[in-house]
Design an enzyme around this catalytic site. Structure first.
Site, mmCIF file in Angstrom:
data_model
loop_
_atom_site.group_PDB
_atom_site.id
_atom_site.type_symbol
_atom_site.label_atom_id
_atom_site.label_comp_id
_atom_site.label_asym_id
_atom_site.label_seq_id
_atom_site.Cartn_x
_atom_site.Cartn_y
_atom_site.Cartn_z
ATOM 1 N N ARG A 95 -21.128 -2.853 22.174
ATOM 2 C CA ARG A 95 -22.239 -1.915 21.977
ATOM 3 C C ARG A 95 -23.220 -2.420 20.919
ATOM 4 O O ARG A 95 -24.435 -2.265 21.058
ATOM 5 C CB ARG A 95 -21.695 -0.537 21.566
ATOM 6 C CG ARG A 95 -21.086 0.228 22.744
ATOM 7 C CD ARG A 95 -20.075 1.258 22.296
ATOM 8 N NE ARG A 95 -20.633 2.347 21.512
ATOM 9 C CZ ARG A 95 -19.918 3.133 20.713
ATOM 10 N NH1 ARG A 95 -18.617 2.925 20.567
ATOM 11 N NH2 ARG A 95 -20.490 4.105 20.055
ATOM 12 N N ARG A 128 -33.309 2.893 25.548
ATOM 13 C CA ARG A 128 -32.404 1.922 24.936
ATOM 14 C C ARG A 128 -32.775 0.496 25.281
ATOM 15 O O ARG A 128 -32.098 -0.432 24.863
ATOM 16 C CB ARG A 128 -31.000 2.196 25.421
ATOM 17 C CG ARG A 128 -30.059 2.692 24.350
ATOM 18 C CD ARG A 128 -28.728 2.962 25.006
ATOM 19 N NE ARG A 128 -27.640 2.963 24.093
ATOM 20 C CZ ARG A 128 -27.174 4.059 23.496
ATOM 21 N NH1 ARG A 128 -27.759 5.206 23.679
ATOM 22 N NH2 ARG A 128 -26.131 3.978 22.709
ATOM 23 N N ARG A 136 -13.422 9.053 20.728
ATOM 24 C CA ARG A 136 -14.116 8.607 21.938
ATOM 25 C C ARG A 136 -13.490 7.322 22.440
ATOM 26 O O ARG A 136 -13.153 6.440 21.655
ATOM 27 C CB ARG A 136 -15.607 8.378 21.620
ATOM 28 C CG ARG A 136 -16.468 9.563 21.991
ATOM 29 C CD ARG A 136 -17.871 9.423 21.475
ATOM 30 N NE ARG A 136 -18.547 8.193 21.905
ATOM 31 C CZ ARG A 136 -19.828 7.924 21.647
ATOM 32 N NH1 ARG A 136 -20.555 8.793 20.979
ATOM 33 N NH2 ARG A 136 -20.365 6.802 22.048
HETATM 34 P P1 ADP Z 1 -23.720 5.318 20.632
HETATM 35 O O1 ADP Z 1 -25.137 5.341 20.159
HETATM 36 O O2 ADP Z 1 -22.742 5.637 19.546
HETATM 37 O O3 ADP Z 1 -23.340 4.067 21.364
HETATM 38 P P2 ADP Z 1 -24.195 7.227 22.841
HETATM 39 O O4 ADP Z 1 -23.444 8.492 23.000
HETATM 40 O O5 ADP Z 1 -25.658 7.282 22.612
HETATM 41 O O6 ADP Z 1 -23.444 6.489 21.655
HETATM 42 O O7 ADP Z 1 -23.940 6.302 24.126
HETATM 43 C C1 ADP Z 1 -22.662 6.023 24.619
HETATM 44 C C2 ADP Z 1 -22.775 5.118 25.841
HETATM 45 O O8 ADP Z 1 -23.491 5.788 26.873
HETATM 46 C C3 ADP Z 1 -23.548 3.826 25.617
HETATM 47 O O9 ADP Z 1 -22.727 2.796 25.086
HETATM 48 C C4 ADP Z 1 -24.018 3.508 27.035
HETATM 49 O O10 ADP Z 1 -22.982 2.948 27.806
HETATM 50 C C5 ADP Z 1 -24.309 4.883 27.602
HETATM 51 N N1 ADP Z 1 -25.736 5.256 27.394
HETATM 52 C C6 ADP Z 1 -26.215 6.213 26.552
HETATM 53 N N2 ADP Z 1 -27.571 6.255 26.591
HETATM 54 C C7 ADP Z 1 -27.948 5.294 27.469
HETATM 55 C C8 ADP Z 1 -29.205 4.827 27.950
HETATM 56 N N3 ADP Z 1 -30.373 5.327 27.494
HETATM 57 N N4 ADP Z 1 -29.214 3.817 28.862
HETATM 58 C C9 ADP Z 1 -28.078 3.303 29.326
HETATM 59 N N5 ADP Z 1 -26.861 3.661 28.903
HETATM 60 C C10 ADP Z 1 -26.783 4.664 27.996
#
Ligand code: ADP
Ligand code: ZN
Length: 211
Positions: free
Chosen positions: A163, A88, A152
């Site tokens: 986000r 990310r 959620r």
């Molecule tokens: P979305 O893509 O809808 O935001 P995710 O389920 O992928 O949903 O992620 C939800 C939350 O989990 C993110 O907003 C972040 O806080 C955390 N998160 C997920 N993947 C990562 C990552 N690779 N690095 C850091 N935080 C993460």
């Protein structure tokens, strides 16, 4: 083959991920799902992750990278995996390069205007993870699988805004990173059903990697 799914929150990564994982027999590794499971089980990682997720910020890189690095050593990853929501940011992408070779990056571009409503109206199945939009539910509270639907905690306007900002500042630069490496596969997300986009994804992946 190791694949990555890239796209803004709400672009439909999760839904595509399920379909891709099934067709190509790859384990679907979603860092968001891993964090949510840890939150449910109230583990140490869960407690830490929650404080960031609730604010719409990224969980610290060291924790996130360690989880993925470990997960990729599991037996089911020996023929590849599908990463959803990881990497990310550039740091995570560079770390990932040290422990996995990436063959393709499915990037879903989508008009940001669609995302706020999509995310704030999203309801997710507790059992199978399928997502719905309130506008199509007519008061229905369960999934086709019988599981209960819930919202959620981070699908609220304030957290969604954060986000999306995090995505633009930290994740979007990865498009360039993987374009330079020659592994990016670009798609456009729309309001059409997920199956429509999957048809395109399938065509490209079949052509590139075989079924
Ligand atoms: P979305 O893509 O809808 O935001 P995710 O389920 O992928 O949903 O992620 C939800 C939350 O989990 C993110 O907003 C972040 O806080 C955390 N998160 C997920 N993947 C990562 C990552 N690779 N690095 C850091 N935080 C993460
Ligand atoms: Zn379900």
């Amino acid at each position: 083959m190791n694949l990555i799914l890239l796209g803004a929150p709400g672009a439909g990564k999760g839904t595509q991920a399920k379909m891709i994982a099934q067709r190509y027999h790859l384990p679907h590794i979603s860092t968001g799902d891993i964090f949510r499971e840890n939150i449910r089980k109230e583990t140490e990682i869960g407690l830490l992750a929650k404080s960031y997720i609730d604010k719409g910020q990224l969980v610290p890189d060291e924790v996130t990278c360690a989880i993925v690095k470990d997960r990729l050593t599991w037996d089911d990853c020996k023929n590849g995996c599908l990463l959803d929501g990881f990497p990310r940011n550039l740091y995570q992408a560079e770390e990932l390069d040290k422990f996995a070779k990436i063959d393709g990056v499915v990037n879903i571009n989508i008009d940001f205007k669609l995302l706020m409503d999509r995310l704030c109206g999203r309801r997710v199945c507790k059992e199978c993870g399928e997502s719905y939009h309130v506008s199509t539910l007519n008061g229905q509270t369960t999934c086709h699988c019988g599981g209960e639907l819930y919202q959620r905690k981070d699908d609220n306007p304030e957290t969604v805004k954060s986000r999306l900002d995090v995505y633009s500042a930290q994740t979007a630069p990865l498009i360039d990173y993987y374009t330079k490496k020659g592994v990016i596969l670009n798609f456009t997300g729309t309001e059409a059903p997920a199956e429509v986009l999957f048809e395109e994804v399938k065509k490209v992946l079949d052509e590139k990697f075989g079924k």
